[in-house]
Design an enzyme around this catalytic site. Structure first.
Site, mmCIF file in Angstrom:
data_model
loop_
_atom_site.group_PDB
_atom_site.id
_atom_site.type_symbol
_atom_site.label_atom_id
_atom_site.label_comp_id
_atom_site.label_asym_id
_atom_site.label_seq_id
_atom_site.Cartn_x
_atom_site.Cartn_y
_atom_site.Cartn_z
ATOM 1 C CB SER A 48 16.983 73.772 -7.879
ATOM 2 O OG SER A 48 16.776 72.473 -7.415
ATOM 3 C CB SER A 115 18.810 61.268 -10.929
ATOM 4 O OG SER A 115 19.265 62.496 -11.429
HETATM 5 S S1 ADX Z 1 17.006 61.545 -5.411
HETATM 6 O O1 ADX Z 1 18.252 60.955 -4.909
HETATM 7 O O2 ADX Z 1 15.849 60.664 -5.158
HETATM 8 O O3 ADX Z 1 17.109 61.950 -6.827
HETATM 9 P P1 ADX Z 1 15.854 64.121 -4.886
HETATM 10 O O4 ADX Z 1 16.491 64.969 -5.916
HETATM 11 O O5 ADX Z 1 14.457 63.648 -5.133
HETATM 12 O O6 ADX Z 1 16.811 62.872 -4.557
HETATM 13 O O7 ADX Z 1 15.813 64.894 -3.494
HETATM 14 C C1 ADX Z 1 16.974 65.501 -3.023
HETATM 15 C C2 ADX Z 1 16.678 66.594 -2.020
HETATM 16 O O8 ADX Z 1 16.066 66.034 -0.864
HETATM 17 C C3 ADX Z 1 17.947 67.249 -1.544
HETATM 18 O O9 ADX Z 1 18.216 68.412 -2.308
HETATM 19 C C4 ADX Z 1 17.698 67.573 -0.091
HETATM 20 O O10 ADX Z 1 17.118 68.859 0.024
HETATM 21 C C5 ADX Z 1 16.631 66.581 0.326
HETATM 22 N N1 ADX Z 1 17.130 65.441 1.120
HETATM 23 C C6 ADX Z 1 16.618 65.056 2.296
HETATM 24 N N2 ADX Z 1 17.208 63.935 2.746
HETATM 25 C C7 ADX Z 1 18.150 63.600 1.824
HETATM 26 C C8 ADX Z 1 19.094 62.537 1.718
HETATM 27 N N3 ADX Z 1 19.197 61.589 2.650
HETATM 28 N N4 ADX Z 1 19.906 62.502 0.642
HETATM 29 C C9 ADX Z 1 19.804 63.451 -0.308
HETATM 30 N N5 ADX Z 1 18.934 64.485 -0.269
HETATM 31 C C10 ADX Z 1 18.088 64.557 0.795
#
Ligand code: ADX
Length: 221
Positions: A48, A115
């Site tokens: 970010s 991702s």
């Molecule tokens: S992704 O895996 O689906 O790509 P994404 O980037 O949207 O994840 O969201 C990640 C953000 O969600 C993290 O930066 C964190 O702040 C929050 N978060 C909350 N729970 C989780 C989790 N179990 N794993 C990873 N990130 C989480």
């Protein structure tokens, strides 16, 4: 009782409407091409921060940009999704589709999502043409991200208060062949930002209008 339509069968009954304003027209209006810059990496790896800093630089150059950020998108479009594997896949599928539409509208889209799965990143890439999608891997070890723990979520995950936390009890698949690797443990933010901007310059992001009207360095859709 009628059978509910699946997404597949619904799409079969829709006809693609060709836009009257092409991507090329929009690029000429903007004076630059559009693309997707896809940041991937562990939570806390700098996605970010870098996306926003790069956006500021591009904005000052007169380039139209937008950052799609995981935490923000999960407050709206993806607020119905959790962090199990299926939800993460759906999260990335939606984001990839939105990023594609925004790119077609002429914007340089910077996405900052963990991702974690190679397959979903590959799907995001294959939604658009070659040269429209650049994968940037923000490389930082779990130990470093955990030490940073900006949001305090790693601590909670270690205490079992957050399930399926990436790197702790949910996998992150390191990109095999990203377009750019930024070692955010070793490299200062300014250096990483400069490297991304230089990379995008090399990809001919900004084009003179004359050049656009004759030969495009990418295929307009
Ligand atoms: S992704 O895996 O689906 O790509 P994404 O980037 O949207 O994840 O969201 C990640 C953000 O969600 C993290 O930066 C964190 O702040 C929050 N978060 C909350 N729970 C989780 C989790 N179990 N794993 C990873 N990130 C989480």
């Amino acid at each position: 009782m009628t059978t509910p339509l699946t997404l597949d069968s619904a799409a079969k009954n829709c006809v693609w409407e060709k836009p009257s304003i092409s991507r090329q027209d929009r690029a000429i209006l903007n004076g630059h091409r559009s693309c997707i810059v896809w940041f991937t990496g562990l939570s806390g790896s700098g996605k970010s921060t870098l996306a926003r800093r790069v956006e500021e630089v591009l904005f000052r150059k007169g380039i139209r940009t937008f950052v799609l950020d995981g935490d923000n998108v999960r407050h709206g479009l993806c607020s119905d999704l959790g962090f199990d594997a299926g939800s993460r896949k759906e999260n990335i599928r939606r984001v990839a589709e939105v990023a594609k539409m925004m790119m077609e509208s002429g914007i340089v889209v910077l996405t900052a999502f963990i991702s974690p799965f190679a397959e979903e990143r590959r799907l995001a890439r294959t939604l658009v043409n070659e040269g429209d999608f650049f994968e940037i891997y923000c490389k930082a070890s779990l130990a470093e991200c955990e030490a940073r723990d900006v949001k305090g979520f790693y601590k909670k995950a270690r205490l079992g208060q957050i399930k399926n936390y990436t790197g702790i009890n949910s996998p992150y698949e390191i990109p095999d062949n990203p377009d750019l690797i930024l070692d955010t443990e070793l490299e200062a933010v300014d250096v990483s930002v400069a490297r991304i901007v230089e990379f995008l310059d090399e990809m001919a992001l900004v084009c003179a209008q004359a050049r656009l009207s004759t030969a495009l360095p990418w295929s307009a859709q």
